[in-house]
Design an enzyme around this catalytic site. Structure first.
Site, PDB file in Angstrom:
ATOM      1  N   HIS A  31       0.800  -1.225   0.000  1.00  0.00           N
ATOM      2  CA  HIS A  31       0.000   0.000   0.000  1.00  0.00           C
ATOM      3  C   HIS A  31       0.835   1.279   0.000  1.00  0.00           C
ATOM      4  O   HIS A  31       0.581   2.164  -0.810  1.00  0.00           O
ATOM      5  CB  HIS A  31      -1.064   0.025   1.102  1.00  0.00           C
ATOM      6  CG  HIS A  31      -2.068   1.076   0.783  1.00  0.00           C
ATOM      7  ND1 HIS A  31      -2.990   0.935  -0.218  1.00  0.00           N
ATOM      8  CD2 HIS A  31      -2.228   2.332   1.228  1.00  0.00           C
ATOM      9  CE1 HIS A  31      -3.684   2.046  -0.350  1.00  0.00           C
ATOM     10  NE2 HIS A  31      -3.245   2.916   0.516  1.00  0.00           N
ATOM     11  N   TYR A  61       1.374   5.028  -2.492  1.00  0.00           N
ATOM     12  CA  TYR A  61       1.606   6.410  -2.069  1.00  0.00           C
ATOM     13  C   TYR A  61       2.964   6.910  -2.528  1.00  0.00           C
ATOM     14  O   TYR A  61       3.149   8.098  -2.780  1.00  0.00           O
ATOM     15  CB  TYR A  61       1.424   6.556  -0.547  1.00  0.00           C
ATOM     16  CG  TYR A  61      -0.041   6.641  -0.215  1.00  0.00           C
ATOM     17  CD1 TYR A  61      -0.742   7.805  -0.477  1.00  0.00           C
ATOM     18  CD2 TYR A  61      -0.737   5.550   0.280  1.00  0.00           C
ATOM     19  CE1 TYR A  61      -2.099   7.885  -0.242  1.00  0.00           C
ATOM     20  CE2 TYR A  61      -2.092   5.620   0.516  1.00  0.00           C
ATOM     21  CZ  TYR A  61      -2.771   6.799   0.257  1.00  0.00           C
ATOM     22  OH  TYR A  61      -4.106   6.862   0.481  1.00  0.00           O
ATOM     23  N   HIS A  68      -9.738   0.884 -10.990  1.00  0.00           N
ATOM     24  CA  HIS A  68      -9.386   1.849  -9.940  1.00  0.00           C
ATOM     25  C   HIS A  68      -7.936   2.314 -10.058  1.00  0.00           C
ATOM     26  O   HIS A  68      -7.650   3.500 -10.117  1.00  0.00           O
ATOM     27  CB  HIS A  68      -9.642   1.233  -8.560  1.00  0.00           C
ATOM     28  CG  HIS A  68      -9.002   1.980  -7.442  1.00  0.00           C
ATOM     29  ND1 HIS A  68      -9.432   3.221  -7.050  1.00  0.00           N
ATOM     30  CD2 HIS A  68      -7.946   1.687  -6.654  1.00  0.00           C
ATOM     31  CE1 HIS A  68      -8.670   3.659  -6.057  1.00  0.00           C
ATOM     32  NE2 HIS A  68      -7.765   2.745  -5.797  1.00  0.00           N
ATOM     33  N   PHE A  69      -6.996   1.340 -10.153  1.00  0.00           N
ATOM     34  CA  PHE A  69      -5.614   1.828 -10.148  1.00  0.00           C
ATOM     35  C   PHE A  69      -5.159   2.311 -11.524  1.00  0.00           C
ATOM     36  O   PHE A  69      -4.089   2.898 -11.635  1.00  0.00           O
ATOM     37  CB  PHE A  69      -4.637   0.840  -9.501  1.00  0.00           C
ATOM     38  CG  PHE A  69      -4.459  -0.474 -10.173  1.00  0.00           C
ATOM     39  CD1 PHE A  69      -3.799  -0.576 -11.365  1.00  0.00           C
ATOM     40  CD2 PHE A  69      -4.937  -1.636  -9.572  1.00  0.00           C
ATOM     41  CE1 PHE A  69      -3.614  -1.801 -11.982  1.00  0.00           C
ATOM     42  CE2 PHE A  69      -4.766  -2.866 -10.174  1.00  0.00           C
ATOM     43  CZ  PHE A  69      -4.103  -2.944 -11.389  1.00  0.00           C
ATOM     44  N   HIS A  70      -5.997   2.081 -12.553  1.00  0.00           N
ATOM     45  CA  HIS A  70      -5.677   2.762 -13.810  1.00  0.00           C
ATOM     46  C   HIS A  70      -6.147   4.217 -13.776  1.00  0.00           C
ATOM     47  O   HIS A  70      -5.749   5.011 -14.630  1.00  0.00           O
ATOM     48  CB  HIS A  70      -6.236   2.000 -15.012  1.00  0.00           C
ATOM     49  CG  HIS A  70      -5.334   0.872 -15.420  1.00  0.00           C
ATOM     50  ND1 HIS A  70      -5.338  -0.354 -14.796  1.00  0.00           N
ATOM     51  CD2 HIS A  70      -4.351   0.799 -16.357  1.00  0.00           C
ATOM     52  CE1 HIS A  70      -4.409  -1.131 -15.345  1.00  0.00           C
ATOM     53  NE2 HIS A  70      -3.794  -0.458 -16.290  1.00  0.00           N
ATOM     54  N   ARG A  98     -10.476  -9.781 -12.321  1.00  0.00           N
ATOM     55  CA  ARG A  98      -9.286  -9.148 -12.865  1.00  0.00           C
ATOM     56  C   ARG A  98      -8.287 -10.217 -13.268  1.00  0.00           C
ATOM     57  O   ARG A  98      -8.475 -11.392 -12.987  1.00  0.00           O
ATOM     58  CB  ARG A  98      -8.678  -8.207 -11.824  1.00  0.00           C
ATOM     59  CG  ARG A  98      -8.062  -8.937 -10.658  1.00  0.00           C
ATOM     60  CD  ARG A  98      -7.619  -8.007  -9.556  1.00  0.00           C
ATOM     61  NE  ARG A  98      -6.359  -7.329  -9.866  1.00  0.00           N
ATOM     62  CZ  ARG A  98      -5.566  -6.759  -8.933  1.00  0.00           C
ATOM     63  NH1 ARG A  98      -5.907  -6.786  -7.663  1.00  0.00           N
ATOM     64  NH2 ARG A  98      -4.457  -6.163  -9.265  1.00  0.00           N
ATOM     65  N   ARG A  99      -7.200  -9.814 -13.925  1.00  0.00           N
ATOM     66  CA  ARG A  99      -6.064 -10.685 -14.209  1.00  0.00           C
ATOM     67  C   ARG A  99      -6.484 -11.995 -14.861  1.00  0.00           C
ATOM     68  O   ARG A  99      -6.016 -13.066 -14.471  1.00  0.00           O
ATOM     69  CB  ARG A  99      -5.340 -11.026 -12.914  1.00  0.00           C
ATOM     70  CG  ARG A  99      -4.746  -9.842 -12.226  1.00  0.00           C
ATOM     71  CD  ARG A  99      -4.069 -10.227 -10.951  1.00  0.00           C
ATOM     72  NE  ARG A  99      -2.956  -9.333 -10.671  1.00  0.00           N
ATOM     73  CZ  ARG A  99      -2.163  -9.448  -9.620  1.00  0.00           C
ATOM     74  NH1 ARG A  99      -2.346 -10.396  -8.759  1.00  0.00           N
ATOM     75  NH2 ARG A  99      -1.175  -8.611  -9.430  1.00  0.00           N
TER      76      ARG A  99
END
Lengths: 158, 49, 552
Positions: C226, C230, C377-379, C442-443
């Site tokens: 995590h 950041y 989300h993380f894209h 996903r994946r």
């Protein structure tokens, strides 16, 4: 250090929202029994087939428990045992699953049954199957070349 | 209205609150978006078994 | 007076060379990783198959490692190295040598891991969850990347320490302070992944031990995983807080609050790894919830950031005579790539952040966990907010370092690039979010899962992702064109390294912010509080270990 009045208002509002979110999920989890799957029971991953209840995968009626059925799954690359089950509509079911090899996912698509299966651990989730239909179980954690071919089906029938 | 604060902080205070109203409106719109998204997914969670 | 002199300050050419070395690796990774991403979306649309027996999960591993680890780490280290040189003064020869050693260690590690992925010896994805067992060279390569980044980061810390020694009692330059916060957070966070790789995965893949404790390994990984995100985000925040105000001609809303938010990130980004493990067995739900609460704490500095950025824009707009509630939006420099490219990144952080709050909301994770919603989300976070900001930075930083100019034509191409990216991502990430809510995993390569109706319903979303992925690939080609132009072909000249000034110069940042013993002490206390008891539980109640599997 000076903070603008509007920023204070915004932070009080924002933090209050976060506190409300946390309270809602916290009360739901710890007072209404909606904790995320966190079973603490372990198992020898090499002796899954000999260990109860995983020696008999499938749906079993049980008596004298808080739930009506136990639905037992054994996962291994790249399949689930059983490959298909029928669950009566409205049955309260304890889903129990584990893996014999690598990490797998266990997700009943379109439901809240979504848990990781890790070698050495049993994963459990209890819920009432209150909507009829055919549900797909997919492996949602990468487990190898056949990952996307790993599935099972649940039919919730009247 | 900003009298109490005027004591603690002298300059810039007068135009302070009036000139950031667009910022306050913007962050509250952002907050509203967060709340609507969160409540929608929470609804999905409650609705599903 | 200060500002006109400061505007002329150049990064020393010797420091510029090391930063550019980082950027060549970073943009090289973007080129290859981007192609892999395109192929994935095409395969998953069901309309295309990979030639020559290349595996879907092999290119997925390459995409994750190149984009998530190589592009980000190299760009961040290169940017921060330049930012410290620009604001705290030229690096000493010792610091520069340290930086080069770090760079070469990271590059060597990248090559080792890359070769193993190419040879299909490491198709374990960039999260490399045991008991999938990759070749030991893959793990050793990753170790070199991490250790290299420590050495690389030490160069920044050395120059920061030198500045502090020469300027006693003064708060350090904002950009240097922020760079050092991020480096320190990174070092604390990577201890987790270093521990699992060095003490568990390497001995196990070398055959020195037979089994591995899977949950311990995952917990150590997510202790790192995590703060990793950041580590990607904070350099973007550096640009938003300290560079963008100068570009638009405004001021930093509050230097002290910017520092405070970075301190909060240092404290709260690490003790939160369980929110990636919410649906897994073996971890007590009370400890999961405690880390969920800590995760919500780390939202607060982002709320502060949102306010500061809007305030910077509004103050600037009103100084230009803008009126009305949102009139200030109109006078922002929409024709300046250095502004608008990161701005689109900032705007994307609104849905990205909202999605993140949902993911972290304890049992609500069951709705989205490991569905393609998470990929969507993380894209938005990493692949839009962060990466577009990195592109925006490189549009002035690369010419600054190479002694060239950002031409009108390249500025325009930069703006087009950002809009192409935005449109492509709206398709791809949007479709991923909705498919995820319907349960799409996903994946995963294309599959109809035995012609299940639910899986058939996902296919239109997968086609939309392929459309988005194709548009995004055009965006990557444009970035590469601009990068190569700015590095080699743009006309010689002076491009400014913009560094913002605080609105209120009288207000000095409290010196307590530079008290590293205090902040590291609190950070360590929070980590120990959040992890000690559950980690001991995990070890004491461990099941028999797992032997390695190669299932690809």
């Amino acid at each position: 250090m000076h903070m603008h009045k509007f920023e204070k208002i915004w932070l009080i509002f924002g933090i209050s929202c976060l506190v409300i979110f946390l309270t809602v999920v916290g009360v739901s989890a710890f007072y209404m029994g909606n904790k995320p799957p966190s079973c603490l029971t372990t198992i020898d991953p090499e002796k899954v087939d000999q260990t109860k209840p995983f020696d008999k995968p499938g749906l079993h009626k049980v008596e004298g428990k808080e739930w009506d059925y136990e639905l037992v799954y054994v996962a291994s690359a790249f399949s689930y045992q059983p490959a298909q089950v029928e669950v009566p509509l409205g049955a309260k079911v304890k889903v129990m699953a584990t893996t014999k090899d690598v990490i797998h996912g266990f997700e009943v698509a379109g439901t809240n049954i979504n848990m990781m299966l890790e070698p050495g651990y049993i994963s459990e989730y209890t819920t009432t199957f209150d909507k009829a239909g055919e549900y797909l179980i997919v492996c949602n954690e990468y487990c190898g070349t056949g990952h996307h071919l790993m599935f099972s089906k649940i039919e919730v029938v009247k | 209205m900003a009298k109490a604060e005027l004591k603690a902080k002298q300059h810039t205070q007068v135009e302070d609150s009036s000139s950031l109203k667009g910022t306050l409106a913007s962050v509250f719109l952002l907050g509203l978006f967060i709340i609507v998204s969160w409540v929608s997914v929470y609804y999905l969670f409650v609705d599903r078994f | 007076m200060i500002s006109s002199a400061a505007a002329k300050v150049k990064v020393d050419p010797r420091d510029a060379k090391l930063s550019m070395a980082h950027f060549f690796v970073a943009f090289g990774a973007l080129a290859i990783g981007g192609l892999m991403g395109l192929l994935q979306t095409l395969v998953r649309s069901g309309k295309f198959e990979l030639p020559w027996g290349i595996g879907y999960y092999q290119i997925l591993t390459a995409h994750g490692v190149l984009m998530g680890l190589v592009l980000t780490t190299f760009f961040i280290m290169g940017f921060q190295y330049a930012a410290v040189s620009r604001t705290a003064g030229t690096h000493s020869p010792a610091a520069r040598r340290t930086g080069w050693i770090g760079f070469w260690l990271m590059t060597l590690g990248t090559l080792m891991a890359g070769v193993m992925i190419l040879l299909n010896e490491a198709s374990v994805l960039y999260t490399f969850y045991a008991p999938l067992q990759a070749h030991w060279i893959f793990y050793l390569g990753l170790t070199f990347v991490v250790v290299g980044s420590w050495v690389d980061g030490a160069a920044q810390i050395m120059t920061y320490a030198k500045w502090r020694k020469n300027n006693p009692g003064q708060p350090s330059p904002l950009l240097s302070f922020m760079a050092v916060i991020n480096t320190v957070m990174w070092i604390v966070a990577t201890l987790g992944v270093a521990a699992t790789v060095l003490f568990q995965l390497l001995p196990w893949s070398l055959g020195l031990v037979d089994t591995v404790d899977v949950l311990v390994s995952r917990t150590l990984f997510w202790y790192f995983g995590h703060p990793l995100v950041y580590f990607w985000l904070l350099p973007a925040y550096m640009c938003w807080y300290a560079v963008i105000p100068k570009i638009i001609g405004g001021k930093i809303f509050s230097d002290s609050l910017a520092r405070l938010s970075f301190i909060l990130f240092l404290l709260f980004s690490i003790p939160v790894g369980f929110h990636h493990q919410l649906t897994e067995p073996g971890i007590d739900p009370a400890w999961k919830f405690l880390q969920v609460i800590l995760t919500f704490m780390v939202i607060i500095p982002s709320l502060m950031t949102a306010f500061s950025l809007f305030a910077t824009f509004e103050r600037y707009g009103r100084s230009k005579g803008a009126t009305g509630l949102f009139g200030w939006l109109r006078v922002l420099p929409w024709g300046d790539a250095r502004f608008i490219v990161p701005f689109i990144g900032m705007a994307s952080f609104i849905p990205a952040g909202a999605g993140g709050i949902i993911n972290a909301s304890n049992q609500m994770d069951q709705v989205v966990h490991n569905t393609i919603w998470v990929t969507g989300h993380f894209h938005l976070t990493a692949a839009t907010s962060v990466v577009l900001t990195f592109f925006g930075i490189s549009y002035w930083l690369v010419p600054h370092l190479t002694g060239r100019k950002l031409t009108k034509a390249m500025n325009k191409l930069g703006i087009i690039q950002a809009w192409v990216w935005f449109i492509g991502m709206a398709f791809m990430s949007g479709a991923m979010h909705f498919q995820g809510l319907l349960g799409g995993p996903r994946r995963s390569a294309f599959s109809t899962y035995g012609d299940s109706q639910q899986a058939l319903d996902w296919i239109p979303y997968q086609i939309a992702q392929a459309v988005g992925g194709t548009i995004l690939f055009i965006g990557i080609i444009l970035v590469l064109v601009i990068f190569i132009n700015l590095a080699f072909f743009a006309p010689k000249g002076e491009e400014e390294f913009p560094v913002g000034e605080a609105e209120n110069l009288q207000e000095k940042a409290p010196m307590v912010f530079e008290n590293w013993k205090l902040w590291l002490g609190i950070a360590a206390a929070l980590i120990l509080f959040a992890y000690t008891i559950p980690f001991i539980d995990i070890i004491q109640n461990a099941p028999p270990g797992s032997k390695g599997f190669k299932t690809w």
